[in-house]
Design a protein around this motif. Structure first.
Motif, PDB file in Angstrom:
ATOM      1  N   VAL A 131     103.815 -13.200 107.754  1.00  0.00           N
ATOM      2  CA  VAL A 131     103.440 -14.439 108.440  1.00  0.00           C
ATOM      3  C   VAL A 131     104.524 -14.717 109.470  1.00  0.00           C
ATOM      4  CG1 VAL A 131     102.054 -15.575 106.658  1.00  0.00           C
ATOM      5  CG2 VAL A 131     104.548 -15.817 106.629  1.00  0.00           C
ATOM      6  N   SER A 132     104.235 -15.587 110.409  1.00  0.00           N
ATOM      7  CA  SER A 132     105.207 -15.909 111.436  1.00  0.00           C
ATOM      8  C   SER A 132     105.228 -17.412 111.659  1.00  0.00           C
ATOM      9  CB  SER A 132     104.881 -15.174 112.740  1.00  0.00           C
ATOM     10  OG  SER A 132     103.605 -15.554 113.212  1.00  0.00           O
ATOM     11  N   SER A 133     106.250 -17.834 112.377  1.00  0.00           N
ATOM     12  CA  SER A 133     106.347 -19.244 112.736  1.00  0.00           C
ATOM     13  C   SER A 133     107.264 -19.369 113.939  1.00  0.00           C
ATOM     14  CB  SER A 133     106.889 -20.090 111.574  1.00  0.00           C
ATOM     15  OG  SER A 133     108.237 -19.726 111.271  1.00  0.00           O
ATOM     16  N   THR A 134     107.149 -20.479 114.617  1.00  0.00           N
ATOM     17  CA  THR A 134     108.106 -20.830 115.659  1.00  0.00           C
ATOM     18  C   THR A 134     108.691 -22.187 115.286  1.00  0.00           C
ATOM     19  OG1 THR A 134     106.350 -21.812 117.010  1.00  0.00           O
ATOM     20  CG2 THR A 134     106.909 -19.508 117.442  1.00  0.00           C
ATOM     21  N   ARG A 135     109.617 -22.664 116.085  1.00  0.00           N
ATOM     22  CA  ARG A 135     110.312 -23.904 115.763  1.00  0.00           C
ATOM     23  C   ARG A 135     110.102 -24.941 116.854  1.00  0.00           C
ATOM     24  NH1 ARG A 135     110.610 -21.032 111.799  1.00  0.00           N
ATOM     25  NH2 ARG A 135     112.392 -20.852 110.397  1.00  0.00           N
ATOM     26  N   VAL A 136     109.897 -26.184 116.442  1.00  0.00           N
ATOM     27  CA  VAL A 136     109.838 -27.317 117.358  1.00  0.00           C
ATOM     28  C   VAL A 136     110.696 -28.442 116.776  1.00  0.00           C
ATOM     29  CG1 VAL A 136     107.496 -26.752 118.149  1.00  0.00           C
ATOM     30  CG2 VAL A 136     107.812 -28.383 116.265  1.00  0.00           C
ATOM     31  N   LEU A 137     110.949 -29.457 117.584  1.00  0.00           N
ATOM     32  CA  LEU A 137     111.644 -30.650 117.115  1.00  0.00           C
ATOM     33  C   LEU A 137     110.627 -31.591 116.488  1.00  0.00           C
ATOM     34  CD1 LEU A 137     114.482 -32.172 117.213  1.00  0.00           C
ATOM     35  CD2 LEU A 137     113.424 -33.503 119.059  1.00  0.00           C
ATOM     36  N   PHE A 138     110.808 -31.899 115.216  1.00  0.00           N
ATOM     37  CA  PHE A 138     110.007 -32.920 114.529  1.00  0.00           C
ATOM     38  C   PHE A 138     110.767 -34.239 114.589  1.00  0.00           C
ATOM     39  CE2 PHE A 138     108.008 -29.221 112.809  1.00  0.00           C
ATOM     40  CZ  PHE A 138     106.786 -29.607 112.285  1.00  0.00           C
ATOM     41  N   TYR A 139     110.039 -35.337 114.767  1.00  0.00           N
ATOM     42  CA  TYR A 139     110.694 -36.649 114.715  1.00  0.00           C
ATOM     43  C   TYR A 139     109.790 -37.646 114.001  1.00  0.00           C
ATOM     44  CZ  TYR A 139     107.821 -37.523 118.928  1.00  0.00           C
ATOM     45  OH  TYR A 139     106.784 -37.649 119.819  1.00  0.00           O
ATOM     46  N   ASN A 140     110.417 -38.566 113.300  1.00  0.00           N
ATOM     47  CA  ASN A 140     109.718 -39.595 112.534  1.00  0.00           C
ATOM     48  C   ASN A 140     109.365 -40.744 113.477  1.00  0.00           C
ATOM     49  OD1 ASN A 140     109.359 -42.056 110.944  1.00  0.00           O
ATOM     50  ND2 ASN A 140     110.010 -40.835 109.173  1.00  0.00           N
ATOM     51  N   LYS A 141     108.073 -40.924 113.744  1.00  0.00           N
ATOM     52  CA  LYS A 141     107.644 -41.941 114.714  1.00  0.00           C
ATOM     53  C   LYS A 141     108.031 -43.355 114.293  1.00  0.00           C
ATOM     54  CE  LYS A 141     103.718 -39.496 116.791  1.00  0.00           C
ATOM     55  NZ  LYS A 141     102.254 -39.530 117.052  1.00  0.00           N
ATOM     56  N   LYS A 142     107.948 -43.633 113.002  1.00  0.00           N
ATOM     57  CA  LYS A 142     108.288 -44.974 112.511  1.00  0.00           C
ATOM     58  C   LYS A 142     109.767 -45.266 112.733  1.00  0.00           C
ATOM     59  CE  LYS A 142     108.093 -47.856 108.336  1.00  0.00           C
ATOM     60  NZ  LYS A 142     107.691 -47.889 106.894  1.00  0.00           N
ATOM     61  N   LEU A 143     110.619 -44.287 112.426  1.00  0.00           N
ATOM     62  CA  LEU A 143     112.058 -44.490 112.602  1.00  0.00           C
ATOM     63  C   LEU A 143     112.414 -44.557 114.080  1.00  0.00           C
ATOM     64  CD1 LEU A 143     113.539 -42.131 109.848  1.00  0.00           C
ATOM     65  CD2 LEU A 143     113.076 -44.587 109.719  1.00  0.00           C
ATOM     66  N   PHE A 144     111.747 -43.767 114.911  1.00  0.00           N
ATOM     67  CA  PHE A 144     112.000 -43.845 116.346  1.00  0.00           C
ATOM     68  C   PHE A 144     111.646 -45.225 116.879  1.00  0.00           C
ATOM     69  CE2 PHE A 144     112.617 -39.705 118.831  1.00  0.00           C
ATOM     70  CZ  PHE A 144     113.400 -39.146 117.845  1.00  0.00           C
ATOM     71  N   LEU A 351     101.186 -21.596 118.047  1.00  0.00           N
ATOM     72  CA  LEU A 351     100.567 -20.352 118.500  1.00  0.00           C
ATOM     73  C   LEU A 351     100.895 -20.067 119.965  1.00  0.00           C
ATOM     74  CD1 LEU A 351      97.002 -20.483 116.891  1.00  0.00           C
ATOM     75  CD2 LEU A 351      98.728 -18.724 116.483  1.00  0.00           C
ATOM     76  N   ASP A 352     100.912 -21.130 120.792  1.00  0.00           N
ATOM     77  CA  ASP A 352     101.214 -20.965 122.211  1.00  0.00           C
ATOM     78  C   ASP A 352     102.621 -20.421 122.422  1.00  0.00           C
ATOM     79  OD1 ASP A 352      98.724 -21.895 122.916  1.00  0.00           O
ATOM     80  OD2 ASP A 352      99.390 -23.946 123.329  1.00  0.00           O
ATOM     81  N   GLN A 353     103.553 -20.788 121.553  1.00  0.00           N
ATOM     82  CA  GLN A 353     104.944 -20.366 121.704  1.00  0.00           C
ATOM     83  C   GLN A 353     105.187 -18.941 121.220  1.00  0.00           C
ATOM     84  OE1 GLN A 353     107.003 -23.354 119.387  1.00  0.00           O
ATOM     85  NE2 GLN A 353     107.580 -24.474 121.226  1.00  0.00           N
ATOM     86  N   LEU A 354     104.311 -18.436 120.371  1.00  0.00           N
ATOM     87  CA  LEU A 354     104.580 -17.172 119.687  1.00  0.00           C
ATOM     88  C   LEU A 354     104.824 -15.992 120.629  1.00  0.00           C
ATOM     89  CD1 LEU A 354     104.905 -16.107 116.824  1.00  0.00           C
ATOM     90  CD2 LEU A 354     102.458 -15.649 116.761  1.00  0.00           C
ATOM     91  N   PRO A 355     104.023 -15.837 121.715  1.00  0.00           N
ATOM     92  CA  PRO A 355     104.237 -14.650 122.565  1.00  0.00           C
ATOM     93  C   PRO A 355     105.605 -14.610 123.239  1.00  0.00           C
ATOM     94  CG  PRO A 355     102.068 -15.603 122.953  1.00  0.00           C
ATOM     95  CD  PRO A 355     102.825 -16.591 122.124  1.00  0.00           C
ATOM     96  N   THR A 356     106.239 -15.764 123.490  1.00  0.00           N
ATOM     97  CA  THR A 356     107.517 -15.784 124.206  1.00  0.00           C
ATOM     98  C   THR A 356     108.684 -16.195 123.315  1.00  0.00           C
ATOM     99  OG1 THR A 356     107.082 -18.055 124.944  1.00  0.00           O
ATOM    100  CG2 THR A 356     106.424 -16.259 126.425  1.00  0.00           C
ATOM    101  N   ALA A 357     108.457 -16.354 122.025  1.00  0.00           N
ATOM    102  CA  ALA A 357     109.537 -16.762 121.115  1.00  0.00           C
ATOM    103  C   ALA A 357     110.579 -15.654 120.985  1.00  0.00           C
ATOM    104  CB  ALA A 357     108.959 -17.105 119.748  1.00  0.00           C
TER     105      ALA A 357
END
Length: 407
Positions: A131-144, A351-357
């Motif tokens: 399996v594969s994955s890429t990374r993004v920044l997650f943020y908590n909307k309530k805390l923001f 999925l969009d990030q996978l080809p250039t990760a």
């Protein structure tokens, strides 16, 4: 039916009763969603179609699985199949079957081309992407919202400013920084890439001790950890611990992979996702991770292992595992099916990030030892008296020495 084949070197041809052993990593965050359930279900389905084969499943946490497999190999009891983080060292020692010795032509051809190539050593594929994955920044909307933050950060300075606002709003860990031994190589690469560096250059030479990487970790040490804008003691904090903190509403933002979506949704956490912040703008690259399946030659079970792997890599089974843990499939057929299904819309950004990760240099025989050393030392770079130049320089020298010795 715990009968093994008689005679060394047999390929386990049809008609022999055989037990094949699978050792896999656990993608769950609790006993309730442990990967052992998936593999046991898959094994029973396979056994129903192949009554001459029994599949013995062992599942270990990511903290332990690579070490467990290494111990099995060292004592002469290699599993038939291992699903772990690196394959190249075993392939270089001649311990693995190649993909074309195991898989049907349609199965082998279905792997995404970039991942298939990443599984090659000397132009022969030994590592089967799982399996594969890429990374993004997650943020908590309530805390923001509580902190008055209206948009996710795009630069390091904005990341620091937002972390300061979260801290003033009473958030326990404004930024979740896991550099403990579970998977620090991913968080490390996230930061290297966002600072214009990486583990290797564009021709594959190690650049761990580069000026860009040293500068990145000096900033992280001084401007984030040093100003108490992260969790306490990042060097001893594992990835799942900061994931758990995020789902409890204690972490404002962190780098995460698709599985975190599922965990956050289960706890009703309202989250957003954004590209990783970079030194002067959004990071030009993100970390791509593929985990690897490999088959050991030792017990000579080539044919039953190949049949099981063909079954495991069918479109339905690839999608089943990816859906269960919100991960990305590694085959073209399953990727196209995921893209066509709107219930997987949250995964399309990944999925969009996978080809250039940017992936780990897993085709290097030295990568396994490098990761082991990195896990033991990278957390020290952000301690109050941490020395990124010294630590990264030592890792660079060890990496070069190990790589040269393996050639």
């Amino acid at each position: 039916m715990a009968l093994t084949l008689s005679g060394c070197g047999s390929d386990g041809s049809v008609g022999d009763d055989v037990t094949i052993k699978l050792v896999a990593a656990d993608y769950g965050d609790s006993a309730a969603n442990s990967s052992k359930k998936y593999w046991n279900e898959l094994a029973r389905e396979f056994e129903a179609k192949h009554d001459e084969v029994e599949v013995d499943v062992e599942v270990y946490s990511w903290n332990d699985v690579d070490r467990k497999v290494a111990e099995m190999v060292k004592r002469g009891d290699a599993p038939d199949i291992a699903q772990i983080g690196a394959y190249a060292d075993y392939a270089a020692q001649g311990k693995l079957y190649s993909a074309d010795q195991l898989l049907s032509i349609p199965t082998q051809a279905d792997f995404l081309p970039g991942l298939s190539k990443a599984g090659e050593l000397h132009r022969v594929q030994y590592g089967l992407p799982f399996v594969s994955s890429t990374r993004v920044l997650f943020y908590n909307k309530k805390l923001f919202a509580k902190a008055g933050i209206t948009a996710p950060p795009k630069t390091w300075s904005q990341l620091q400013q937002d972390a300061q606002a979260l801290k003033r709003a009473g958030v326990k860990s404004p930024y979740g920084l896991p550099l403990g031994k579970e998977e620090p190589q991913a968080e490390t690469l996230n930061w290297m890439l966002s600072g214009g560096g990486g583990y290797t250059d564009n021709i594959g030479n190690y650049t761990i001790g580069s000026p860009e990487n040293i500068s990145t970790f000096e900033w992280l040490r001084d401007e984030m950890v040093g100003k108490a804008l992260t969790n306490a003691d990042p060097g001893r904090t594992n990835r799942q611990e900061v994931f758990n903190g995020f789902t409890r509403g204690e972490v404002g933002m962190l780098n995460g992979h698709p599985t975190l979506m599922q965990q956050a949704q289960a706890k009703n956490v309202k989250y957003g996702m954004a590209p990783l912040p970079g030194k002067n703008g959004e990071s030009e690259a993100t970390t791509g991770v593929a985990d690897w399946m490999m088959a050991f030659k030792q017990k000579g079970h080539r044919e039953p292992v190949g049949k099981f792997l063909d079954f495991a890599y069918s479109q339905d089974n690839v999608l089943k595992f990816a859906d269960r843990y919100d991960l990305l499939p590694v085959t073209t057929s399953a990727s196209e099916a995921m893209r066509a299904d709107r219930k997987n819309k949250d995964l399309w950004e990944f999925l969009d990030q996978l080809p250039t990760a940017e992936f780990y240099p897993v085709s290097k025989r030295s990568w396994g030892p490098v990761v082991k050393r990195l896990k033991g030392s990278i957390g020290t770079v952000v301690e109050p008296n941490g020395n990124p130049s010294s630590v990264l320089g030592a890792l660079q020298r060890d990496a070069d020495t190990t790589e040269n010795a393996s050639e």
